[in-house]
Enzyme design. Structure first.
Site, PDB file in Angstrom:
ATOM      1  N   LYS A  19       0.787  -1.060   0.192  1.00  0.00           N
ATOM      2  CA  LYS A  19      -0.251   0.006  -0.005  1.00  0.00           C
ATOM      3  C   LYS A  19       0.909   1.242  -0.063  1.00  0.00           C
ATOM      4  CE  LYS A  19      -1.745  -1.084   4.094  1.00  0.00           C
ATOM      5  NZ  LYS A  19      -1.024  -2.273   4.351  1.00  0.00           N
ATOM      6  N   ARG A  94      -9.256   0.786   9.205  1.00  0.00           N
ATOM      7  CA  ARG A  94      -8.732  -0.496   9.618  1.00  0.00           C
ATOM      8  C   ARG A  94      -9.633  -1.179  10.563  1.00  0.00           C
ATOM      9  NH1 ARG A  94      -2.829   0.327   8.873  1.00  0.00           N
ATOM     10  NH2 ARG A  94      -1.734  -0.908  10.157  1.00  0.00           N
ATOM     11  N   ARG A 132      12.096  -5.261   4.292  1.00  0.00           N
ATOM     12  CA  ARG A 132      11.919  -4.009   4.183  1.00  0.00           C
ATOM     13  C   ARG A 132      12.692  -3.000   4.837  1.00  0.00           C
ATOM     14  NH1 ARG A 132       6.118  -1.575   5.247  1.00  0.00           N
ATOM     15  NH2 ARG A 132       6.432  -2.760   7.293  1.00  0.00           N
ATOM     16  N   ARG A 165      12.310  -0.932  10.238  1.00  0.00           N
ATOM     17  CA  ARG A 165      10.960  -0.477  11.248  1.00  0.00           C
ATOM     18  C   ARG A 165      10.903  -1.360  12.315  1.00  0.00           C
ATOM     19  NH1 ARG A 165       5.464   0.539   7.813  1.00  0.00           N
ATOM     20  NH2 ARG A 165       4.771  -0.582   9.429  1.00  0.00           N
ATOM     21  N   ARG A 176       0.654  -8.488  13.992  1.00  0.00           N
ATOM     22  CA  ARG A 176       0.021  -7.366  12.964  1.00  0.00           C
ATOM     23  C   ARG A 176      -0.769  -8.172  11.910  1.00  0.00           C
ATOM     24  NH1 ARG A 176       5.151  -4.997  10.740  1.00  0.00           N
ATOM     25  NH2 ARG A 176       3.875  -3.845   9.326  1.00  0.00           N
TER      26      ARG A 176
HETATM   27  P1  AP5 Z   1       4.932  -1.573   1.633  1.00  0.00           P
HETATM   28  O1  AP5 Z   1       4.440  -0.875   0.449  1.00  0.00           O
HETATM   29  O2  AP5 Z   1       5.721  -0.822   2.892  1.00  0.00           O
HETATM   30  O3  AP5 Z   1       3.587  -2.374   2.685  1.00  0.00           O
HETATM   31  P2  AP5 Z   1       2.384  -1.843   3.117  1.00  0.00           P
HETATM   32  O4  AP5 Z   1       1.069  -2.281   2.714  1.00  0.00           O
HETATM   33  O5  AP5 Z   1       2.566  -0.093   3.214  1.00  0.00           O
HETATM   34  O6  AP5 Z   1       2.846  -2.388   4.675  1.00  0.00           O
HETATM   35  P3  AP5 Z   1       2.953  -1.753   6.024  1.00  0.00           P
HETATM   36  O7  AP5 Z   1       3.680  -2.791   6.977  1.00  0.00           O
HETATM   37  O8  AP5 Z   1       3.467  -0.331   6.205  1.00  0.00           O
HETATM   38  O9  AP5 Z   1       1.389  -1.819   6.314  1.00  0.00           O
HETATM   39  P4  AP5 Z   1       0.880  -1.719   8.010  1.00  0.00           P
HETATM   40  O10 AP5 Z   1      -0.672  -1.495   7.233  1.00  0.00           O
HETATM   41  O11 AP5 Z   1       1.198  -2.779   8.839  1.00  0.00           O
HETATM   42  O12 AP5 Z   1       1.674  -0.598   8.537  1.00  0.00           O
HETATM   43  P5  AP5 Z   1       0.977   0.996   8.913  1.00  0.00           P
HETATM   44  O13 AP5 Z   1       2.455   1.656   8.927  1.00  0.00           O
HETATM   45  O14 AP5 Z   1      -0.033   1.294   8.296  1.00  0.00           O
HETATM   46  O15 AP5 Z   1       5.925  -2.770   1.242  1.00  0.00           O
HETATM   47  C1  AP5 Z   1       6.412  -3.815   2.182  1.00  0.00           C
HETATM   48  C2  AP5 Z   1       7.823  -4.401   1.391  1.00  0.00           C
HETATM   49  O16 AP5 Z   1       7.487  -5.139   0.260  1.00  0.00           O
HETATM   50  C3  AP5 Z   1       8.612  -3.294   1.128  1.00  0.00           C
HETATM   51  O17 AP5 Z   1      10.104  -3.576   1.066  1.00  0.00           O
HETATM   52  C4  AP5 Z   1       8.364  -3.198  -0.549  1.00  0.00           C
HETATM   53  O18 AP5 Z   1       9.711  -2.648  -1.133  1.00  0.00           O
HETATM   54  C5  AP5 Z   1       8.183  -4.444  -0.838  1.00  0.00           C
HETATM   55  N1  AP5 Z   1       7.104  -4.660  -1.991  1.00  0.00           N
HETATM   56  C6  AP5 Z   1       6.148  -3.730  -2.164  1.00  0.00           C
HETATM   57  N2  AP5 Z   1       5.357  -3.997  -3.339  1.00  0.00           N
HETATM   58  C7  AP5 Z   1       5.975  -4.994  -3.702  1.00  0.00           C
HETATM   59  C8  AP5 Z   1       5.835  -6.044  -5.000  1.00  0.00           C
HETATM   60  N3  AP5 Z   1       4.797  -5.620  -5.811  1.00  0.00           N
HETATM   61  N4  AP5 Z   1       6.475  -6.933  -5.059  1.00  0.00           N
HETATM   62  C9  AP5 Z   1       7.643  -7.210  -4.198  1.00  0.00           C
HETATM   63  N5  AP5 Z   1       7.815  -6.345  -3.114  1.00  0.00           N
HETATM   64  C10 AP5 Z   1       7.092  -5.386  -2.915  1.00  0.00           C
HETATM   65  O19 AP5 Z   1       0.820   0.617  10.410  1.00  0.00           O
HETATM   66  C11 AP5 Z   1       1.813   0.620  11.351  1.00  0.00           C
HETATM   67  C12 AP5 Z   1       1.331   0.604  12.738  1.00  0.00           C
HETATM   68  O20 AP5 Z   1       0.614   1.894  13.120  1.00  0.00           O
HETATM   69  C13 AP5 Z   1       0.037  -0.392  13.033  1.00  0.00           C
HETATM   70  O21 AP5 Z   1       0.371  -1.661  13.453  1.00  0.00           O
HETATM   71  C14 AP5 Z   1      -0.825   0.364  14.368  1.00  0.00           C
HETATM   72  O22 AP5 Z   1      -0.105   0.016  15.389  1.00  0.00           O
HETATM   73  C15 AP5 Z   1      -0.754   1.671  14.016  1.00  0.00           C
HETATM   74  N6  AP5 Z   1      -1.810   1.907  12.748  1.00  0.00           N
HETATM   75  C16 AP5 Z   1      -1.503   2.588  11.579  1.00  0.00           C
HETATM   76  N7  AP5 Z   1      -2.972   3.098  11.161  1.00  0.00           N
HETATM   77  C17 AP5 Z   1      -3.593   2.657  11.907  1.00  0.00           C
HETATM   78  C18 AP5 Z   1      -5.246   2.765  11.920  1.00  0.00           C
HETATM   79  N8  AP5 Z   1      -5.975   3.063  11.052  1.00  0.00           N
HETATM   80  N9  AP5 Z   1      -5.922   2.125  13.113  1.00  0.00           N
HETATM   81  C19 AP5 Z   1      -5.135   1.722  14.304  1.00  0.00           C
HETATM   82  N10 AP5 Z   1      -3.838   1.519  14.146  1.00  0.00           N
HETATM   83  C20 AP5 Z   1      -3.128   2.033  13.082  1.00  0.00           C
END
Ligand code: AP5
Length: 218
Positions: A19, A94, A132, A165, A176
């Site tokens: 994403k 979420r 990552r 991270r 997660r």
């Molecule tokens: P990446 O693009 O970073 O993946 P992502 O889907 O953004 O994954 P995240 O881990 O950032 O999502 P998340 O939802 O857990 O974390 P968030 O920061 O929102 O890609 C991942 C890897 O794959 C990278 O290395 C990339 O290079 C590679 N890649 C990408 N596309 C690829 C492809 N097509 N092919 C091969 N490789 C690929 O949340 C973190 C924390 O914040 C949560 O755990 C929670 O505690 C809190 N939080 C955030 N939002 C909320 C909410 N709305 N409600 C409650 N808590 C929240």
């Protein structure tokens, strides 16, 4: 690329589905505001704010941060001038209460236009997250195998240092993914029922996913 989109879009999917990688590219290509709740929370934690202090324990444990904290943070963000008409919400909503709060907050002429579900098999997600690397300066996302920087530990785009991270450790990833299955996956049915859900096979090369996203968001 000269693309104009007036989308108000949610990117939905499991941790590691891609994403953030795609939201950065699409937002830049199509001049949309990129609103990542994960990035906002990490910013609050490093700035040492009260919100960051409250969120940190949940994030460190791989748990979702409570709805009330997140909802007020997003409400404030989407009323800022750059996010008035077109945006990508990355990582929000979420939970069902977050989705309902978003619906209440959007008026009829600023309703959601798309919810895009990034479909990736769970067996692929673990390797994406453990490999990552994120630039500590510009936030660019890299991967040790899938998208390595030219020089180890250095961002190709800005020369900043790359870091892992703190929630990309195996035991936190497991938690997660569990939170995703229990609390976030039910949103697929919620948005399918509203006829807003579009699914993309995100287990393909990032460039292929990007091109298809631009078409889906027209
Ligand atoms: P990446 O693009 O970073 O993946 P992502 O889907 O953004 O994954 P995240 O881990 O950032 O999502 P998340 O939802 O857990 O974390 P968030 O920061 O929102 O890609 C991942 C890897 O794959 C990278 O290395 C990339 O290079 C590679 N890649 C990408 N596309 C690829 C492809 N097509 N092919 C091969 N490789 C690929 O949340 C973190 C924390 O914040 C949560 O755990 C929670 O505690 C809190 N939080 C955030 N939002 C909320 C909410 N709305 N409600 C409650 N808590 C929240």
């Amino acid at each position: 690329m000269a693309t104009t989109l007036t989308a108000r879009c949610v990117f939905l999917g499991a941790p590691g589905a891609g994403k953030g990688t795609q939201a950065k590219k699409v937002a830049e290509a199509a001049a949309l505001a990129h609103i990542s709740t994960g990035d906002m929370l990490r910013g609050q934690v490093s700035a040492g704010t009260e919100l960051g202090r409250q969120a940190k324990g949940y994030m460190d444990a791989g748990k979702l941060v409570p709805d009330d904290l997140i909802i007020s943070m997003v409400k404030a963000r989407i009323s800022e001038p750059d996010a008035k008409s077109a945006w990508i919400l990355d990582g929000f909503p979420r939970t069902l209460p977050q989705a309902e709060a978003l619906d209440r907050n959007l008026s009829a002429n600023s309703a959601l236009s798309h919810v895009i579900y990034f479909a990736v098999p769970e067996s692929v997600l673990f390797g994406r997250l453990t490999g990552r690397l994120t630039c500590s300066k510009c936030g660019a996302i890299w991967h040790l195998q899938n998208n390595p920087p030219k020089a180890a530990g250095v961002c190709d785009l800005c020369g900043g240092g790359l870091v892992q991270r703190s929630d990309d450790l195996p035991e936190k990833i497991t938690k997660r993914l569990e939170e995703y299955r229990t609390l976030t996956a039910p949103l697929l049915a919620y948005y399918r029922e509203k006829n807003l859900l579009r699914e993309i096979d995100a287990n393909r090369a990032p460039t292929v996913v990007f091109q298809e996203l631009l078409k889906l968001m027209q």
